[in-house]
Design an enzyme around this catalytic site. Structure first.
Site, PDB file in Angstrom:
ATOM      1  N   SER A  82       2.200   3.718   9.654  1.00 10.31           N
ATOM      2  CA  SER A  82       1.703   3.505   8.297  1.00 10.31           C
ATOM      3  C   SER A  82       0.196   3.757   8.280  1.00 10.31           C
ATOM      4  CB  SER A  82       1.997   2.079   7.839  1.00 10.31           C
ATOM      5  OG  SER A  82       3.379   1.807   7.866  1.00 10.31           O
TER       6      SER A  82
ATOM      7  N   LYS B  27      -2.879  10.010  -2.213  1.00  8.80           N
ATOM      8  CA  LYS B  27      -1.843   9.248  -1.508  1.00  8.80           C
ATOM      9  C   LYS B  27      -0.614   9.209  -2.413  1.00  8.80           C
ATOM     10  CE  LYS B  27      -0.891   4.862   0.814  1.00  8.80           C
ATOM     11  NZ  LYS B  27       0.369   4.544   0.077  1.00  8.80           N
TER      12      LYS B  27
END
Length: 699
Positions: free
Chosen positions: A88, A121
């Site tokens: 992540s 993102k």
């Protein structure tokens, strides 16, 4: 610069900490496995930050299930091992936090980073696509970072991920699977058509769709690649090359192989050479967020050079050479308390959701649009539902869908009105948007006030209070009646002296000289406004030509598509008696500067060709966008008056910036449109520079 609007959750003791960990793990599992979390992104981020803060102060109390330091919050697993850990990203929420991260990164690698990759993102699900000899063989979710779930069954539904690469190489391409806004709307239409519950948002839709194996239908998704790495079996020379290339070069290579990459989106990845340049790009992307065709929840910033990445290394959860700069949430979960039914000036009956107040992007939201009754039925909305509310930029907040998995059984059906909630007349339910059978007469005061407004007939002295007085006295029953008012009738009204009466009659007389475009706008035809009315008037030049147009002819006007054209034609036919009365009373039925239609059999210019354009006006052939506050010679002009100036100068006014835009006039406070113009290399002018360009039209 965007900053988060909510602080970390405050956790006061061990029991509260244990409860927070349990809640976070449960929410993460629902989020990553099916997109059905009871917490929105903002609430989850706040909770996890609170857990991390408590653990920093009480390291001896850290629970093994804590989401801190774990991929996907430690909530998911998989059975297909990753060749390289699929991690992540850690988050920052402000320029100060980002600057602190860069200092830490520089200390770790021994020097300041001079090349950063900066890009959006994307709000989707991370997957790894494995290619053997150039052919797509396997799709794997991120899972817990060490192993993921095989979702190869979904290969054929993902756009941007080719079955065959341009070269027969063995590689793994990692990226994000999401639904664009258009794909999300399509998915909900298909899903509801098969009796399913609407998805709450695009990410939920992508999560559920990616894992679904036995559905009777399929819907498309989109892939954006963000990483390219070798696999066991990759040619040694290629593997060495991939390990040595900068991130930006890897993305160019992936794109050349035929993969859709995040580097080539409508907000492309860019390379920045300093912290200041990175933060400037963050601000640019944030400003464009509301206009993007897909969702983003932040900006990803990476050390671009492979050597810097290798020197920084990775932790158990995230690489140390990359960070996510999170943006304020545009979606929140709240409760639908009530539904109001409002009647607009054309008689449209519009539902509006009353919400338990919720803060989104710094604004307290208490109302959200529900579109129409068919949409309520399609989404199966109920009172007291927990609902996902979306608001981005200046758009009107909207209710996406109920969170059906959170229902308690106490929810109640929404009651649709049997008669018009304003006047009690019958309701025309023939279209998706319901309408009072009285049409404009249901809301006569609003219709007349709109017609008298500055951007329509501009009748000074005819405000809402005066219109109410005229309607209540029975002097006005439609727009045409305004032009039959007598001095005697007006003097008999309260608070109408000789001066105010004479001024009002003079303003009404002056309104008769307004051009056709303003008369057309004053009629309030559904689907048209000031700009569209101008386009119609300039295209056809006369009211007779407009009324003679069928749907095919109306569709030739720029901005009128196949769906809108028939309704405009039908409504003009419905307004025929009123238009006839206005013509008899002397209102203008022609558009100055537009060429009348040629006689039958005659050759001539296109219908309604503006004279300024034909003569080569200063804006001839240009598409112009005006944004921000105007100043100087343009300060007192309304936006519609600015658009009129543009068209008189031979240009075409537009409300959005695109590759087709020629010029952007940017005043004070210009935000996303200016940023997009700069990104696309479109010419920018200040209000004063634009005024100088069209000076002849301002005198």
């Amino acid at each position: 610069m965007p900053v988060m609007t909510t602080p970390a959750a405050v956790i006061v003791d061990g029991p509260a900490y244990a409860q927070a960990v349990e809640e976070a793990v449960r929410a993460a599992a629902a989020y990553y496995e099916g997109g059905t979390s009871a917490l929105d992104d903002d609430a989850y981020d706040r909770l996890v930050r609170g857990i991390a803060a408590y653990e920093a102060e009480h390291p001896e109390q850290v629970l093994p299930d804590s989401p801190s330091g774990k991929v996907a919050g430690g909530a998911v697993e998989g059975d297909v091992p990753h060749s390289v850990a699929m991690l992540s990203l850690d988050n920052v929420f402000s320029p100060e936090e980002f600057t602190t991260w860069t200092v830490s990164l520089a200390r770790r690698i021994g020097h300041e980073v001079t090349r950063f990759s900066v890009g959006p993102k994307l709000d989707g699900l991370a997957i790894a696509a494995r290619y053997t000899g150039g052919r797509l063989t396997q799709l794997i979710t991120r899972g817990d970072g060490t192993a993921g779930e095989d979702v190869s069954h979904a290969k054929s539904t993902i756009e941007g991920l080719p079955e065959q690469l341009a070269e027969p190489v063995t590689v793994e391409i990692r990226g994000e699977v999401l639904m664009t806004n258009a794909q999300f709307e399509h998915a909900n239409e298909v899903r509801s058509g098969h009796g399913g519950q609407s998805f709450a948002n695009p990410r939920n839709a992508a999560a559920g769709t990616l894992r679904a194996k036995e559905r009777l239908y399929s819907v498309p998704m989109t892939f954006f690649g963000y990483s390219l790495l070798p696999l066991p079996g990759t040619d040694r020379v290629l593997a060495e090359r991939l390990n040595a290339l900068a991130h930006s070069d890897l993305m160019d290579l992936a794109a050349n192989l035929g993969v859709h990459t995040s580097a080539r989106t409508t907000v492309p990845d860019t390379v920045a050479g300093s912290v200041g340049q990175v933060l400037a790009r963050v601000q640019e992307i944030a400003a464009l967020r509301a206009e993007l065709p897909f969702g983003i929840d932040g900006i990803v910033i990476k050390a671009d050079l492979a050597a810097d990445q290798q020197a920084a290394g990775s932790g158990s959860r995230a690489p140390r050479w990359a960070i996510a700069y999170k943006l304020p949430a545009v979606e929140k979960i709240t409760r639908l308390l009530e539904v109001e039914w409002n009647v607009g000036r054309t008689g449209i009956i519009a539902p509006r959701g009353v919400l338990e107040p919720v803060v989104i992007e710094g604004s307290t939201i208490t109302y959200a649009t529900l579109h129409n009754p068919a949409d309520i039925t399609r989404r199966d909305l109920r009172l007291d539902d927990q609902v996902m509310v979306h608001r981005a930029g200046d758009v009107i907040p909207r209710i996406e869908a109920p969170l059906a998995h959170l229902r308690t059984g106490n929810e109640r059906s929404i009651v649709f009105p049997e008669v018009c909630p304003r006047c009690g007349s019958a309701i025309d339910r023939s279209g998706e948007r319901w309408r009072c059978a009285q049409g404009r007469n249901c809301h006569l005061v609003a219709s007349l006030s709109y017609a008298a407004g500055r951007d329509q007939l501009d009748i000074e002295g005819l405000g809402g209070t005066r219109v109410v007085q005229l309607v209540d006295a029975g002097l006005v029953t439609d727009l045409a009646d305004l032009f039959t008012l007598t001095r005697e009738a007006l003097l008999a009204l309260d608070r109408m002296g000789e001066t105010s009466t004479d001024n009002l009659l003079a303003a009404i007389g002056k309104a008769k000289q307004q051009p056709l475009s303003r008369v057309l706008c004053a009629l309030g035809v559904r689907g048209t406004g000031r700009s569209m009315s101008r386009r119609i008037a300039r295209h056809f030049a006369t009211m007779d030509a407009i009324r003679a147009a069928d749907a095919d002819a109306m569709q030739r006007v720029e901005g009128i598509g196949s769906e809108k054209a028939p309704s405009i034609v039908a409504e003009l036919a419905e307004l025929a008696p009123l238009i006839d009365k206005l013509a008899v009373l002397g209102l203008s039925m022609t558009e100055p500067g537009a060429t009348p239609p040629p006689a039958a059999g005659e050759a001539g210019p296109a219908l309604g060709t503006p004279a300024a354009a034909a003569e080569g006006g200063p804006l001839a052939g240009m598409a112009v966008v005006v944004t921000g506050a105007m100043s100087g010679a343009l300060e007192k002009l309304s936006r519609n008056e600015m658009n009129e100036l543009i068209e008189r100068a031979g240009g075409r006014s537009s409300s959005s910036v695109s590759k087709k835009t020629t010029l952007v006039v940017a005043g004070d406070g210009a935000g996303s449109k200016r940023a997009k113009a700069e990104q696309l290399g479109i010419r920018l002018l200040t209000p004063d520079e634009f005024a100088a360009l069209i000076a002849d039209l301002l005198t």
